[in-house]
Design a protein around this motif. Structure first.
Motif, PDB file in Angstrom:
ATOM      1  N   SER A 114       0.796  -1.235   0.000  1.00 37.59           N
ATOM      2  CA  SER A 114       0.000   0.000   0.000  1.00 37.59           C
ATOM      3  C   SER A 114       0.822   1.276   0.000  1.00 37.59           C
ATOM      4  O   SER A 114       0.327   2.338   0.375  1.00 37.59           O
ATOM      5  N   GLY A 136       4.558  -0.868  -4.692  1.00 32.02           N
ATOM      6  CA  GLY A 136       3.982  -0.244  -3.504  1.00 32.02           C
ATOM      7  C   GLY A 136       4.714  -0.579  -2.217  1.00 32.02           C
ATOM      8  O   GLY A 136       4.219  -0.298  -1.132  1.00 32.02           O
ATOM      9  N   SER A 182       8.975  -0.576  -6.985  1.00 34.54           N
ATOM     10  CA  SER A 182       8.480   0.542  -6.182  1.00 34.54           C
ATOM     11  C   SER A 182       9.404   1.742  -6.400  1.00 34.54           C
ATOM     12  O   SER A 182      10.451   1.634  -7.024  1.00 34.54           O
ATOM     13  N   HIS A 208       1.299   6.179   2.119  1.00 29.10           N
ATOM     14  CA  HIS A 208       0.433   5.190   1.479  1.00 29.10           C
ATOM     15  C   HIS A 208      -0.187   5.770   0.207  1.00 29.10           C
ATOM     16  O   HIS A 208      -0.136   6.976  -0.031  1.00 29.10           O
ATOM     17  N   HIS A 209      -0.799   4.894  -0.583  1.00 31.34           N
ATOM     18  CA  HIS A 209      -1.429   5.315  -1.832  1.00 31.34           C
ATOM     19  C   HIS A 209      -2.662   6.180  -1.551  1.00 31.34           C
ATOM     20  O   HIS A 209      -3.180   6.227  -0.436  1.00 31.34           O
ATOM     21  N   ASP A 210      -3.175   6.848  -2.595  1.00 31.00           N
ATOM     22  CA  ASP A 210      -4.239   7.844  -2.430  1.00 31.00           C
ATOM     23  C   ASP A 210      -5.539   7.266  -1.882  1.00 31.00           C
ATOM     24  O   ASP A 210      -6.276   7.946  -1.176  1.00 31.00           O
ATOM     25  N   PRO A 239       2.891   4.638  -1.412  1.00 32.61           N
ATOM     26  CA  PRO A 239       2.408   5.687  -2.329  1.00 32.61           C
ATOM     27  C   PRO A 239       2.719   5.446  -3.795  1.00 32.61           C
ATOM     28  O   PRO A 239       1.984   5.901  -4.667  1.00 32.61           O
ATOM     29  N   SER A 240       3.778   4.688  -4.099  1.00 39.12           N
ATOM     30  CA  SER A 240       4.108   4.472  -5.515  1.00 39.12           C
ATOM     31  C   SER A 240       3.162   3.485  -6.187  1.00 39.12           C
ATOM     32  O   SER A 240       3.238   3.304  -7.405  1.00 39.12           O
ATOM     33  N   LEU A 241       2.251   2.879  -5.430  1.00 42.75           N
ATOM     34  CA  LEU A 241       1.234   2.024  -6.060  1.00 42.75           C
ATOM     35  C   LEU A 241       0.424   2.847  -7.064  1.00 42.75           C
ATOM     36  O   LEU A 241       0.034   2.334  -8.130  1.00 42.75           O
ATOM     37  N   ASP A 242       0.195   4.119  -6.728  1.00 44.92           N
ATOM     38  CA  ASP A 242      -0.542   5.000  -7.648  1.00 44.92           C
ATOM     39  C   ASP A 242       0.124   5.064  -9.019  1.00 44.92           C
ATOM     40  O   ASP A 242      -0.553   5.157 -10.042  1.00 44.92           O
ATOM     41  N   TYR A 263      -5.879   5.023   0.313  1.00 42.85           N
ATOM     42  CA  TYR A 263      -5.694   4.510   1.682  1.00 42.85           C
ATOM     43  C   TYR A 263      -6.295   5.422   2.734  1.00 42.85           C
ATOM     44  O   TYR A 263      -6.766   4.977   3.767  1.00 42.85           O
ATOM     45  N   ALA A 300      -4.645  -2.758   0.103  1.00 45.13           N
ATOM     46  CA  ALA A 300      -4.536  -2.306  -1.287  1.00 45.13           C
ATOM     47  C   ALA A 300      -5.591  -2.949  -2.182  1.00 45.13           C
ATOM     48  O   ALA A 300      -5.725  -2.575  -3.352  1.00 45.13           O
TER      49      ALA A 300
END
Length: 405
Positions: free
Chosen positions: A199, A324, A387, A335-337, A201-204, A339, A225
């Motif tokens: 989860s 992520g 990531s 974390h991603h947006d 932030p780079s998951l976005d 989350y 996620a």
């Protein structure tokens, strides 16, 4: 830089040791200090058949603990600081202690040391840390220091959520579920590319790339996620949860009816487990519980992201690919947006995959160290980090599209 170790005679005619100006035992009365240490930890000492201590020093506190232990109890002591241990071995107290049949000492840091440490922790209720030994531990043993700090973080979580975890454990084991061994046997993931979705932030940044390679990979996904992937029309091959709290239910409520395999820790949120419509596979992170249930143990590393890594490694794929798994703050986010709130509170720095330095924290550094140790033990698997956060030793940094090519 060379360390400075000094043996110093105390006012009570005993000896203490000073490392780079830091006393490991009292410079006045180490025996009294050792007794205080034992009394402070008396509940763990008296109520445990197997006691684990990190930090030997010159052994004063070890002698005190042995004196307060029950006759049938065993004490395992670990210390990676061989320079201090070398000085301890010159003292008469060490020669006396080492003859005690209730004491086992582990000093030779390496794979066997870590294996014994992990085994001992599975037998013990808790670990007692002799903090002065940890304070002077050389940076080359940073993994050990972070491991111990990780256990302290876990201890805090257990104190906060222990009763809830016990409730979930009882509820989850009331029903018969398939086991991790069933998951490993039933699903054909061997010789595949397994993408681990965490989860960070780079998951976005990786969602569109993941869509493009979806038909060429298997996806193991952290529960936090999962909703984000499904909103983006990516159906994972497995979702994993380990947290006992109801926040897991909130994260997964909208996808409870999806026909996706769920792998869950025995103490994970029982509400999610009871309402999940897909296949369910229970696993244990305790060696004794796994053995009693004729199953393999899954080392969770105190995080769902590290739990999915352990499960992936058990499948022995060709490649394990991280997305992520940032272990740092990117643009102030942890974390991603999708989350929710995830603002930066980093007080440490870590080298990134791009060679820059990012803000991070002790928790992230512990997980980073844990992942690197798991990678080091998994010789026949190629690990690729797609990531955008911290550099992970043992991985190749790559774009997701290139990793699959």
């Amino acid at each position: 830089m060379e360390r400075k170790l000094e043996i110093v005679k105390t006012k009570t005619e005993n000896y203490t040791i000073k490392v780079d100006g830091v006393f490991i035992h009292s410079k006045y009365d180490p025996l009294r200090e050792a007794e205080t240490f034992a009394i402070k930890n008396i509940e763990l000492i008296k109520n445990s058949r197997y006691i684990v201590i990190y930090g030997f020093g010159l052994g004063y506190h070890i002698e005190a603990v042995l004196r307060h232990m029950n006759e049938e109890s065993m004490l395992a002591v670990f210390d990676a600081d061989l320079e201090v241990i070398k000085e301890a071995k010159k003292q008469s107290l060490y020669k006396k202690l080492i003859k005690n049949p209730r004491l086992k000492c582990f000093f030779d840091y390496g794979d066997e040391f870590l294996k014994e440490f992990s085994k001992s922790l599975s037998l013990a209720k808790n670990i007692i840390i002799y903090r002065p030994s940890l304070k002077v531990l050389p940076e080359e043993f940073g993994h050990m220091a972070r491991l111990l700090k990780g256990y302290e973080l876990a201890k805090i979580e257990i104190e906060k959520h222990g009763k809830l975890a016990e409730y979930n454990y009882d509820m989850n084991l009331k029903k018969t579920h398939k086991k991790m061994q069933d998951f490993l046997s039933f699903y054909s993931f061997g010789c595949e590319n397994i993408v681990l979705v965490s989860s960070g932030p780079s998951l976005d940044y990786n969602i569109e790339s993941l869509k493009k390679v979806r038909d060429r990979v298997k996806i193991f996904c952290a529960g936090s996620a999962a909703e984000f992937l499904i909103k983006n029309h990516i159906i994972p091959d497995m979702i994993c949860i380990i947290d006992p709290q109801d926040i897991v239910y909130t994260q997964l409520q909208s996808i409870l009816n999806k026909n996706i395999p769920l792998c869950f820790l025995s103490s994970a949120c029982s509400r999610v487990v009871s309402e999940w419509s897909g296949e369910k596979f229970l696993f244990f992170n305790d060696f004794n519980a796994a053995r009693e249930n004729n199953d393999v143990v899954v080392e969770t590393g105190k995080s769902v992201a590290t739990a999915i890594l352990s499960i992936a490694v058990l499948k022995k794929p060709k490649k394990v690919i991280f997305i992520g798994q940032d272990l740092a703050y990117l643009n102030g986010k942890s974390h991603h947006d999708n989350y929710g709130s995830s603002q930066s509170s980093g007080i440490k720095k870590v080298r990134s995959v791009d060679g820059e330095y990012l803000e991070t924290n002790e928790g992230f550094l512990y997980f980073k160290s844990w992942i690197e140790q798991k990678i080091m033990k998994s010789k026949d698997i190629e690990f690729i980090n797609c990531s955008s956060g911290a550099e992970i030793k043992g991985t190749i940094a790559s774009k997701l599209i290139d990793a699959i090519k």
